[in-house]
Every structure is written in C-alpha cells, then in structure tokens.
Design a protein around this motif. Structure first.
Motif, mmCIF file in Angstrom:
data_model
loop_
_atom_site.group_PDB
_atom_site.id
_atom_site.type_symbol
_atom_site.label_atom_id
_atom_site.label_comp_id
_atom_site.label_asym_id
_atom_site.label_seq_id
_atom_site.Cartn_x
_atom_site.Cartn_y
_atom_site.Cartn_z
ATOM 1 N N PRO A 136 0.796 -1.231 0.000
ATOM 2 C CA PRO A 136 0.000 0.000 0.000
ATOM 3 C C PRO A 136 0.825 1.275 0.000
ATOM 4 C CG PRO A 136 -0.082 -1.069 2.145
ATOM 5 C CD PRO A 136 0.564 -2.031 1.210
ATOM 6 N N ASN A 137 2.114 1.197 0.378
ATOM 7 C CA ASN A 137 2.967 2.380 0.376
ATOM 8 C C ASN A 137 3.586 2.662 -0.998
ATOM 9 O OD1 ASN A 137 2.994 3.169 3.272
ATOM 10 N ND2 ASN A 137 3.812 1.109 3.522
ATOM 11 N N LEU A 138 3.448 1.701 -1.932
ATOM 12 C CA LEU A 138 4.037 1.847 -3.257
ATOM 13 C C LEU A 138 3.137 2.688 -4.154
ATOM 14 C CD1 LEU A 138 6.299 0.949 -5.234
ATOM 15 C CD2 LEU A 138 4.823 -0.953 -5.868
ATOM 16 N N LEU A 139 3.679 3.775 -4.686
ATOM 17 C CA LEU A 139 2.913 4.656 -5.565
ATOM 18 C C LEU A 139 3.202 4.384 -7.032
ATOM 19 C CD1 LEU A 139 3.295 8.038 -3.661
ATOM 20 C CD2 LEU A 139 1.407 6.404 -3.547
ATOM 21 N N LEU A 153 7.791 5.420 -2.950
ATOM 22 C CA LEU A 153 7.175 4.908 -1.723
ATOM 23 C C LEU A 153 6.772 6.068 -0.819
ATOM 24 C CD1 LEU A 153 9.814 2.137 -1.004
ATOM 25 C CD2 LEU A 153 7.434 1.691 -1.601
ATOM 26 N N THR A 154 5.606 5.951 -0.230
ATOM 27 C CA THR A 154 5.168 6.945 0.748
ATOM 28 C C THR A 154 5.885 6.715 2.074
ATOM 29 O OG1 THR A 154 2.980 6.982 -0.278
ATOM 30 C CG2 THR A 154 3.167 7.925 1.917
ATOM 31 N N VAL A 155 6.401 7.769 2.672
ATOM 32 C CA VAL A 155 7.069 7.645 3.971
ATOM 33 C C VAL A 155 6.028 7.280 5.022
ATOM 34 C CG1 VAL A 155 8.314 8.886 5.790
ATOM 35 C CG2 VAL A 155 8.894 9.279 3.377
ATOM 36 N N TYR A 195 15.677 15.256 6.518
ATOM 37 C CA TYR A 195 14.765 14.477 7.352
ATOM 38 C C TYR A 195 13.523 14.061 6.567
ATOM 39 C CZ TYR A 195 17.464 15.549 11.548
ATOM 40 O OH TYR A 195 18.467 15.622 12.479
ATOM 41 N N LEU A 196 12.985 12.912 6.955
ATOM 42 C CA LEU A 196 11.765 12.404 6.340
ATOM 43 C C LEU A 196 10.557 12.829 7.170
ATOM 44 C CD1 LEU A 196 12.906 8.734 5.591
ATOM 45 C CD2 LEU A 196 12.826 10.641 3.992
ATOM 46 N N HIS A 197 9.460 13.017 6.488
ATOM 47 C CA HIS A 197 8.202 13.351 7.169
ATOM 48 C C HIS A 197 7.105 12.442 6.628
ATOM 49 C CE1 HIS A 197 10.162 16.902 8.771
ATOM 50 N NE2 HIS A 197 10.545 17.222 7.542
ATOM 51 N N LYS A 198 6.230 12.031 7.508
ATOM 52 C CA LYS A 198 5.134 11.156 7.101
ATOM 53 C C LYS A 198 4.379 11.775 5.916
ATOM 54 C CE LYS A 198 0.913 8.928 8.702
ATOM 55 N NZ LYS A 198 -0.060 8.773 9.822
ATOM 56 N N GLY A 199 4.184 10.969 4.874
ATOM 57 C CA GLY A 199 3.486 11.460 3.692
ATOM 58 C C GLY A 199 4.403 11.909 2.573
ATOM 59 N N ASP A 200 5.709 12.152 2.900
ATOM 60 C CA ASP A 200 6.669 12.447 1.833
ATOM 61 C C ASP A 200 6.732 11.250 0.883
ATOM 62 O OD1 ASP A 200 7.274 14.807 3.073
ATOM 63 O OD2 ASP A 200 9.285 14.222 3.738
ATOM 64 N N ILE A 201 7.196 11.507 -0.326
ATOM 65 C CA ILE A 201 7.369 10.423 -1.296
ATOM 66 C C ILE A 201 8.860 10.213 -1.522
ATOM 67 C CG2 ILE A 201 6.953 9.652 -3.667
ATOM 68 C CD1 ILE A 201 4.401 11.393 -3.594
ATOM 69 N N MET A 202 9.320 9.004 -1.268
ATOM 70 C CA MET A 202 10.723 8.649 -1.499
ATOM 71 C C MET A 202 10.860 8.003 -2.875
ATOM 72 S SD MET A 202 11.591 6.709 2.106
ATOM 73 C CE MET A 202 10.186 5.572 1.960
ATOM 74 N N VAL A 203 11.848 8.467 -3.637
ATOM 75 C CA VAL A 203 12.190 7.801 -4.894
ATOM 76 C C VAL A 203 13.409 6.944 -4.598
ATOM 77 C CG1 VAL A 203 12.849 8.090 -7.301
ATOM 78 C CG2 VAL A 203 11.315 9.756 -6.223
ATOM 79 N N VAL A 204 13.234 5.622 -4.696
ATOM 80 C CA VAL A 204 14.264 4.673 -4.273
ATOM 81 C C VAL A 204 14.741 3.855 -5.466
ATOM 82 C CG1 VAL A 204 14.816 2.825 -2.647
ATOM 83 C CG2 VAL A 204 13.048 4.501 -2.066
ATOM 84 N N ILE A 205 16.060 3.697 -5.585
ATOM 85 C CA ILE A 205 16.631 2.883 -6.648
ATOM 86 C C ILE A 205 17.488 1.780 -6.037
ATOM 87 C CG2 ILE A 205 18.632 4.413 -6.922
ATOM 88 C CD1 ILE A 205 18.570 3.743 -9.924
ATOM 89 N N GLY A 206 17.421 0.604 -6.644
ATOM 90 C CA GLY A 206 18.215 -0.509 -6.147
ATOM 91 C C GLY A 206 17.867 -1.792 -6.863
ATOM 92 N N SER A 207 18.487 -2.869 -6.428
ATOM 93 C CA SER A 207 18.168 -4.168 -7.009
ATOM 94 C C SER A 207 16.783 -4.588 -6.535
ATOM 95 C CB SER A 207 19.206 -5.210 -6.591
ATOM 96 O OG SER A 207 19.104 -5.463 -5.191
ATOM 97 N N ASN A 208 16.166 -5.483 -7.271
ATOM 98 C CA ASN A 208 14.847 -5.970 -6.874
ATOM 99 C C ASN A 208 14.877 -6.513 -5.447
ATOM 100 O OD1 ASN A 208 14.003 -5.361 -9.463
ATOM 101 N ND2 ASN A 208 14.312 -7.442 -10.214
ATOM 102 N N GLU A 209 15.919 -7.279 -5.141
ATOM 103 C CA GLU A 209 16.023 -7.901 -3.817
ATOM 104 C C GLU A 209 16.194 -6.852 -2.722
ATOM 105 O OE1 GLU A 209 18.830 -11.183 -1.448
ATOM 106 O OE2 GLU A 209 19.206 -10.693 -3.560
#
Length: 222
Positions: A136-139, A153-155, A195-209
C-alpha cells in the motif's frame, strides 16, 4: 531550439492519450488514424490530425513523416497494420520509431524488424497495479532491467522525523533514496542531513532484492 516533433499513428485510447500529453508538454504532434471519428475528436487538440491509411507509403511521404524526430505506432487492434506502419516509418527515415505491442509475439516481430523501442502498455500497467496491491505504500514502479528498479514509496509513520543518516538505506538494505517529493517541492539527491516526514514520497533505486528487503523491514513495519 526547434520543438521536437512526433507523429502518432493510431488515435485510440492509448495513442490519443499519449499524443495529448506530448502536446501539453509543448511538443508538435501529428496524429494519423484511418477512422474519421477519431480524427475529428483530435482535431484542434493536436498540432495536426489527419485521416489516412498509415500502411500506404505514398500517404506517409505526402505528410512528410521523414522530417519527424520520433514516430509512435499506437495501433492496438491489428498486428499486420502495426507492423507495416512501423516498417514504413523506418524505411522513410524517421529518427526513432516506437511501437505498441499487443502480444508477446507481436513484440518479438517488432524487435526483429529493428524497431527502436517496443512497449507493452497493458502488461506494464498490470505489473504496476500488482505491486501496488501487495504494498500500500508503493505509488509507482519502473523496471530498469531484470535486476534493478525504481520505486516511489510513501514515507510511513515509523520513519517520520528520521534523517537519511539514521535510515542509512545503502548500508542496511543496499538501496538508495535519490529524491524526496514533499509539499514544498522536490529534493534531488538528498543528503544524510535531510529528514523524512510522514506522507513524503521517497524515490528509491536498487536491485529488486534490496528494495523488497527495504519494503519488508523498514517501510511496512507495523
């Protein structure tokens, strides 16, 4: 600088949506379709909308498609017409040709013909929706390769107020937060002191695992 020019062949739901978005971004778009009602609907919304058979070389020549930077074949109801239109765009010298595939077989045929990029809108959307359903956090979800992806991802509440240094995603999970999108703007390449705040959107890159581990152990904490 001269605006980039696109020709979109097939003004069904996918082709029309793509053409309209390109226009909204400031690009010049020529739309071609063999159905009069589709052309009439797009007239006035695109730079030009033309009624014609895109499998007819003479018609494409008369429209000057060779002068366009990119040709998109968005025909979704006839594999043969799609392939013929794509071949003609390549032969006429369009710089980049992109084609929508309606099946795996269709996609393979287009790739063997040297089409620059083959897209599978329905399949790709299905993949995105599936991932969103289980997290549910995945946008959003973009696969870069078979091994790597970018996700939005939603923080969650458990990360509220934490700095990126505290989270230390690269060391702990093997993935990186490359941008933060919040109400007051986007932070590209955030530092360890952000700093992160609830509701921020993180753009994350990495391997599938690594991203799966991050989602399971950090984002989806109860």
């Amino acid at each position: 600088m001269k605006p980039q020019q696109f020709v979109v062949i097939g003004l069904g739901r996918f082709g029309a949506s793509l053409a309209l978005e390109l226009v909204s971004m400031g690009y010049e778009v020529l739309g071609i379709d063999h159905l009069e009602e589709r052309v009439e609907e797009m007239s006035g919304q695109l730079t030009h909308a033309v009624l014609g058979d895109a499998t007819d070389e003479a018609i494409l020549r008369s429209l000057g498609v060779r002068n366009f930077d990119c040709g998109i074949v968005a025909i979704g109801d006839n594999m043969e017409r799609s392939i013929l239109a794509a071949i003609l765009l390549k032969e006429l010298g369009v710089k980049q040709v992109i084609a929508k595939a309606i099946s795996i077989l269709h996609g393979r045929a287009l790739e063997k013909l040297g089409i620059d990029r083959v897209i599978f809108p329905e399949r790709d959307m299905g993949v995105r929706v599936a991932h969103q359903l289980v997290n549910p956090n995945l946008l959003d979800y973009i696969e870069i390769s078979k091994e790597y992806k970018i996700v939005e991802l939603t923080v969650p509440e458990c990360m509220d107020g934490k700095s990126l240094a505290e989270l230390n995603t690269r060391a702990k999970y093997g993935c990186s937060i490359v941008a933060l999108n919040r109400g007051d703007g986007i932070i590209v390449a955030p530092t360890a002191h952000d700093y992160l705040h609830k509701g921020d959107i993180m753009v994350v890159i990495g391997s599938n695992e690594s991203i799966e581990v991050f989602e399971d152990k950090a984002v989806n904490v109860d």
